[in-house]
Design a protein around this motif. Structure first.
Motif, PDB file in Angstrom:
ATOM      1  N   SER A  43       0.809  -1.228  -0.012  1.00  0.00           N
ATOM      2  CA  SER A  43       0.066  -0.130   0.048  1.00  0.00           C
ATOM      3  C   SER A  43       0.695   1.186   0.089  1.00  0.00           C
ATOM      4  CB  SER A  43      -0.828   0.114   1.220  1.00  0.00           C
ATOM      5  OG  SER A  43       0.117  -0.091   2.492  1.00  0.00           O
ATOM      6  N   SER A  44       2.163   0.901  -0.029  1.00  0.00           N
ATOM      7  CA  SER A  44       2.950   2.270   0.209  1.00  0.00           C
ATOM      8  C   SER A  44       4.414   1.847  -0.383  1.00  0.00           C
ATOM      9  CB  SER A  44       3.182   2.705   1.658  1.00  0.00           C
ATOM     10  OG  SER A  44       4.116   3.777   1.871  1.00  0.00           O
ATOM     11  N   VAL A  45       5.057   2.664  -0.742  1.00  0.00           N
ATOM     12  CA  VAL A  45       6.545   2.554  -1.022  1.00  0.00           C
ATOM     13  C   VAL A  45       7.395   2.615   0.006  1.00  0.00           C
ATOM     14  CG1 VAL A  45       6.239   3.252  -3.495  1.00  0.00           C
ATOM     15  CG2 VAL A  45       6.932   4.829  -2.046  1.00  0.00           C
ATOM     16  N   THR A  88       6.009  -2.615   3.867  1.00  0.00           N
ATOM     17  CA  THR A  88       6.070  -3.645   2.741  1.00  0.00           C
ATOM     18  C   THR A  88       6.796  -4.913   3.374  1.00  0.00           C
ATOM     19  OG1 THR A  88       8.464  -2.795   2.237  1.00  0.00           O
ATOM     20  CG2 THR A  88       6.652  -1.849   1.158  1.00  0.00           C
ATOM     21  N   PHE A  89       6.771  -6.219   2.165  1.00  0.00           N
ATOM     22  CA  PHE A  89       7.155  -7.380   2.712  1.00  0.00           C
ATOM     23  C   PHE A  89       8.826  -7.141   2.880  1.00  0.00           C
ATOM     24  CE2 PHE A  89       8.760 -11.332   1.001  1.00  0.00           C
ATOM     25  CZ  PHE A  89       8.384 -12.201   1.934  1.00  0.00           C
ATOM     26  N   LYS A  90       9.510  -6.521   1.894  1.00  0.00           N
ATOM     27  CA  LYS A  90      10.780  -6.521   2.138  1.00  0.00           C
ATOM     28  C   LYS A  90      11.237  -5.079   1.460  1.00  0.00           C
ATOM     29  CE  LYS A  90      12.980 -10.175   0.143  1.00  0.00           C
ATOM     30  NZ  LYS A  90      13.567 -10.842   1.307  1.00  0.00           N
ATOM     31  N   SER A  91      12.159  -4.735   1.971  1.00  0.00           N
ATOM     32  CA  SER A  91      13.191  -3.178   1.788  1.00  0.00           C
ATOM     33  C   SER A  91      14.003  -3.471   0.858  1.00  0.00           C
ATOM     34  CB  SER A  91      13.221  -2.693   2.939  1.00  0.00           C
ATOM     35  OG  SER A  91      14.519  -3.254   3.363  1.00  0.00           O
ATOM     36  N   GLY A  92      14.626  -2.477   0.169  1.00  0.00           N
ATOM     37  CA  GLY A  92      15.517  -2.514  -0.736  1.00  0.00           C
ATOM     38  C   GLY A  92      16.805  -2.957   0.009  1.00  0.00           C
ATOM     39  N   ASN A  93      17.205  -2.560   1.189  1.00  0.00           N
ATOM     40  CA  ASN A  93      18.172  -2.963   2.286  1.00  0.00           C
ATOM     41  C   ASN A  93      18.260  -4.343   2.361  1.00  0.00           C
ATOM     42  OD1 ASN A  93      19.373  -0.248   2.786  1.00  0.00           O
ATOM     43  ND2 ASN A  93      17.510   0.111   3.998  1.00  0.00           N
ATOM     44  N   GLU A  94      16.919  -5.133   2.637  1.00  0.00           N
ATOM     45  CA  GLU A  94      17.061  -6.696   2.745  1.00  0.00           C
ATOM     46  C   GLU A  94      17.297  -7.244   1.475  1.00  0.00           C
ATOM     47  OE1 GLU A  94      13.599  -7.070   5.970  1.00  0.00           O
ATOM     48  OE2 GLU A  94      13.109  -6.389   4.320  1.00  0.00           O
ATOM     49  N   LEU A  95      16.901  -6.759   0.327  1.00  0.00           N
ATOM     50  CA  LEU A  95      17.120  -7.414  -0.964  1.00  0.00           C
ATOM     51  C   LEU A  95      18.725  -7.189  -1.182  1.00  0.00           C
ATOM     52  CD1 LEU A  95      16.277  -8.914  -3.422  1.00  0.00           C
ATOM     53  CD2 LEU A  95      15.419  -6.833  -4.526  1.00  0.00           C
ATOM     54  N   HIS A  96      19.284  -6.034  -0.874  1.00  0.00           N
ATOM     55  CA  HIS A  96      20.530  -5.834  -1.200  1.00  0.00           C
ATOM     56  C   HIS A  96      21.316  -6.552  -0.385  1.00  0.00           C
ATOM     57  CE1 HIS A  96      24.378  -3.501  -1.759  1.00  0.00           C
ATOM     58  NE2 HIS A  96      24.507  -3.652  -0.649  1.00  0.00           N
ATOM     59  N   GLU A  97      21.240  -7.019   0.883  1.00  0.00           N
ATOM     60  CA  GLU A  97      21.842  -7.900   1.641  1.00  0.00           C
ATOM     61  C   GLU A  97      21.712  -9.331   1.193  1.00  0.00           C
ATOM     62  OE1 GLU A  97      20.865  -8.019   5.672  1.00  0.00           O
ATOM     63  OE2 GLU A  97      21.023  -5.794   5.865  1.00  0.00           O
ATOM     64  N   GLN A  98      20.601  -9.569   0.287  1.00  0.00           N
ATOM     65  CA  GLN A  98      20.491 -10.905  -0.322  1.00  0.00           C
ATOM     66  C   GLN A  98      21.252 -11.074  -1.557  1.00  0.00           C
ATOM     67  OE1 GLN A  98      16.131 -11.483  -0.503  1.00  0.00           O
ATOM     68  NE2 GLN A  98      16.304 -12.417   1.321  1.00  0.00           N
ATOM     69  N   PRO A 143      22.196   3.452  -2.948  1.00  0.00           N
ATOM     70  CA  PRO A 143      21.898   3.418  -1.487  1.00  0.00           C
ATOM     71  C   PRO A 143      20.883   4.224  -0.811  1.00  0.00           C
ATOM     72  CG  PRO A 143      24.412   4.235  -1.732  1.00  0.00           C
ATOM     73  CD  PRO A 143      23.647   4.078  -2.985  1.00  0.00           C
ATOM     74  N   GLU A 144      20.564   5.418  -1.587  1.00  0.00           N
ATOM     75  CA  GLU A 144      19.933   6.457  -0.846  1.00  0.00           C
ATOM     76  C   GLU A 144      18.484   6.006  -1.139  1.00  0.00           C
ATOM     77  OE1 GLU A 144      20.401   7.680  -5.280  1.00  0.00           O
ATOM     78  OE2 GLU A 144      21.706   6.800  -3.743  1.00  0.00           O
ATOM     79  N   ASP A 145      18.187   5.094  -1.912  1.00  0.00           N
ATOM     80  CA  ASP A 145      16.831   4.600  -2.223  1.00  0.00           C
ATOM     81  C   ASP A 145      16.519   3.216  -1.504  1.00  0.00           C
ATOM     82  OD1 ASP A 145      16.099   7.004  -3.583  1.00  0.00           O
ATOM     83  OD2 ASP A 145      17.019   6.071  -5.443  1.00  0.00           O
ATOM     84  N   ARG A 146      17.631   2.505  -0.933  1.00  0.00           N
ATOM     85  CA  ARG A 146      17.209   1.275  -0.490  1.00  0.00           C
ATOM     86  C   ARG A 146      16.284   1.241   0.610  1.00  0.00           C
ATOM     87  NH1 ARG A 146      23.187  -0.141  -1.475  1.00  0.00           N
ATOM     88  NH2 ARG A 146      23.374   0.173   0.933  1.00  0.00           N
ATOM     89  N   HIS A 147      15.759   2.095   1.332  1.00  0.00           N
ATOM     90  CA  HIS A 147      14.685   2.148   2.368  1.00  0.00           C
ATOM     91  C   HIS A 147      13.425   1.908   1.811  1.00  0.00           C
ATOM     92  CE1 HIS A 147      15.070   6.289   1.336  1.00  0.00           C
ATOM     93  NE2 HIS A 147      13.668   6.415   1.755  1.00  0.00           N
ATOM     94  N   HIS A 148      13.248   2.158   0.340  1.00  0.00           N
ATOM     95  CA  HIS A 148      11.997   1.980  -0.170  1.00  0.00           C
ATOM     96  C   HIS A 148      11.621   0.575  -0.421  1.00  0.00           C
ATOM     97  CE1 HIS A 148      11.230   6.029  -0.646  1.00  0.00           C
ATOM     98  NE2 HIS A 148      12.450   6.253  -1.281  1.00  0.00           N
ATOM     99  N   ALA A 149      10.471   0.148  -0.992  1.00  0.00           N
ATOM    100  CA  ALA A 149       9.812  -1.125  -1.121  1.00  0.00           C
ATOM    101  C   ALA A 149      10.858  -1.780  -2.108  1.00  0.00           C
ATOM    102  CB  ALA A 149       8.471  -1.356  -1.631  1.00  0.00           C
ATOM    103  N   ALA A 150      11.466  -2.987  -2.010  1.00  0.00           N
ATOM    104  CA  ALA A 150      12.011  -3.749  -2.657  1.00  0.00           C
ATOM    105  C   ALA A 150      11.462  -4.001  -4.159  1.00  0.00           C
ATOM    106  CB  ALA A 150      12.644  -5.241  -2.405  1.00  0.00           C
ATOM    107  N   SER A 151      10.179  -4.373  -4.226  1.00  0.00           N
ATOM    108  CA  SER A 151       9.533  -4.586  -5.376  1.00  0.00           C
ATOM    109  C   SER A 151       9.611  -3.385  -6.331  1.00  0.00           C
ATOM    110  CB  SER A 151       7.971  -5.055  -5.043  1.00  0.00           C
ATOM    111  OG  SER A 151       7.475  -3.958  -4.333  1.00  0.00           O
ATOM    112  N   SER A 152       9.363  -2.014  -5.767  1.00  0.00           N
ATOM    113  CA  SER A 152       9.295  -0.995  -6.535  1.00  0.00           C
ATOM    114  C   SER A 152      10.621  -0.631  -7.129  1.00  0.00           C
ATOM    115  CB  SER A 152       8.797   0.168  -5.610  1.00  0.00           C
ATOM    116  OG  SER A 152       7.392  -0.056  -5.084  1.00  0.00           O
TER     117      SER A 152
END
Length: 113
Positions: free
Chosen positions: A17-19, A24-34, A90-99
């Motif tokens: 429902s939000s970026v 969200t399910f997963k943040s860009g930070n979490e996906l980056h770690e993966q 890195p400045e955007d990784r707090h947003h939703a990983a899907s977006s």
């Protein structure tokens, strides 16, 4: 402005429902770690799921995906594109990983107008 509409529509379609990463399910930070863990297929599986869900939207009448990878592009390439984008932004990784994943793919594979 069109990319914002494309990403926003895809984000809603993917059940967020939000970026903001907190919603969200997963943040860009979490996906980056993966992405950094080359022993795990987690990033590939996530990108595959995002792409699969987004591709399903093509079946909706009047929905334009805005992402047009050329024939033969592999899921590994898509993962590389998303992971590289996350590394470079890195400045955007707090947003939703899907977006973020969809934004990276849109920048790499925009549809010809």
């Amino acid at each position: 402005m069109r990319i914002i509409g494309v990403v926003a529509g895809a984000t809603l379609a993917l059940g967020t429902s939000s970026v903001l990463a907190g919603d969200t399910f997963k943040s860009g930070n979490e996906l980056h770690e993966q992405c950094q863990d080359h022993t795990s297929p987690a990033a590939t599986i996530y990108v595959m799921g995002v792409w699969d869900a987004y591709s399903a939207l093509e079946e909706l009448e009047g929905f334009e995906t805005g992402i047009c990878p050329p024939k033969g592009v592999s899921m590994g390439q898509m993962e590389d594109i998303v992971c590289t984008w996350l590394l470079q932004h890195p400045e955007d990784r707090h947003h939703a990983a899907s977006s973020l994943a969809l934004n990276a793919l849109h920048q790499s594979f925009p549809c010809a107008n």
